[in-house]
Design an enzyme around this catalytic site. Sequence first.
Site, PDB file in Angstrom:
ATOM      1  N   LYS A  66      10.330  -1.722   1.853  1.00  0.00           N
ATOM      2  CA  LYS A  66      11.057  -1.563   3.120  1.00  0.00           C
ATOM      3  C   LYS A  66      10.476  -2.376   4.281  1.00  0.00           C
ATOM      4  CE  LYS A  66      14.205   0.448   2.756  1.00  0.00           C
ATOM      5  NZ  LYS A  66      15.429  -0.154   2.136  1.00  0.00           N
ATOM      6  N   HIS A 130       6.501  -5.278  -5.175  1.00  0.00           N
ATOM      7  CA  HIS A 130       5.888  -4.476  -4.107  1.00  0.00           C
ATOM      8  C   HIS A 130       4.423  -4.203  -4.430  1.00  0.00           C
ATOM      9  CE1 HIS A 130       9.612  -4.007  -2.078  1.00  0.00           C
ATOM     10  NE2 HIS A 130      10.139  -3.101  -2.881  1.00  0.00           N
ATOM     11  N   SER A 160      11.526   3.604   7.789  1.00  0.00           N
ATOM     12  CA  SER A 160      12.463   3.063   6.822  1.00  0.00           C
ATOM     13  C   SER A 160      12.191   3.624   5.420  1.00  0.00           C
ATOM     14  CB  SER A 160      12.347   1.540   6.820  1.00  0.00           C
ATOM     15  OG  SER A 160      13.287   0.989   5.948  1.00  0.00           O
TER      16      SER A 160
END
Length: 317
Positions: A66, A130, A160
Amino acid sequence: MEFVLIDMFSLAMDKMKDLRLEETVIRSELFDVDGVPLAEPIARIWDQVWKFKARPDDVLIATYAKAGTTWTQEIVDMIQQNGDTEKCKRETTYKRHPFLEWYCAEPPSARYSGLELAEAMPSPRTMKTHLPVQLLPPSFLEQNCKIIYVARNAKDNLVSYYHFHRMNKGLPDPGTWEEFVQKFMTGKVPWGSWYDHVKGWWKAKHKHRILYLFYEDMKENPKREIQKIAKFLEKDLSEEVLNKIVHNTSFEVMKENPMANYTKDFEGIMDHSISPFMRKGIVADWKNHFTVAQNKKFDEDYEKKMSDTSLVFRMEL
Ligand SMILES: *[C@@H]1O[C@H](CO)[C@@H](O)[C@H](O)[C@H]1NC(C)=O
Ligand SMILES: *[C@@H]1O[C@H](CO)[C@@H](O)[C@H](O)[C@H]1NC(C)=O
């Protein structure tokens, strides 16, 4: 008597609805991989992820979750396709750029493995991850692959991530906002500590081919940051193409782009009616979420955790 029957019937219906929801997707637990919590299915295939064979012409987009990943993916694809939006529509974001470590076994109708997609893809490939830098499969650095890292300020990233947990059943239940703030601060969230993530990649950038970008800079001046990415990818863009990329990768346009807004993948896992994948895309929305007390506590903790780095974030523009 009649009323009682109706009541019992509706109760039974409610119960069935609940059961059906539970059956569809069971939120995954987190498992520790070398000190980093990862979703259980990813931890299960970790050996394969670690042994992934990068190719020298691979491009990797790395972020904490995010932090502007999908946005950067669209920019990179548009640069690579020289601004041809038709070519960018060839597939969804998820299928254009394999999500290296992602694996989700349930439901069987939506089985996703980033490794499978990546291995089947012809070169040159662009992928997303990620992973914190210490968990990056070593072949990426051995092959000297180009890596674009995007970092977003902690508070907006947290907000987020919270809303993303609510709508994405591939992630654990976030709990209440208050509970999630605590989990984020202690790194008990998928892909671990935000603090270690941004600092780790920042350190690595001095030794490797990493372009380190900030979400806030991209919001402030997308054209300037897109040019940086194009230069890093050794692509010359005309003014016309550059302007087209700025336009088609704006939040408003991307939110309505069915190839980028995640409505075609992860059906039954993401529920956009709870919170859309493309939610707000702004800087300083944290001000609408943190209480004064939470903010104070967060700042004090932040200062300690970030005292050993030269990294500086802008929490507002
Ligand atoms: C790019 O922008 C143009 C002009 O607004 C629009 O017509 C087109 O649908 C956009 N393409 C994508 C893939 O979003
Ligand atoms: C995704 O894009 C489609 C097509 O433009 C649009 O109808 C839909 O509302 C968008 N979905 C979300 C959740 O933003």
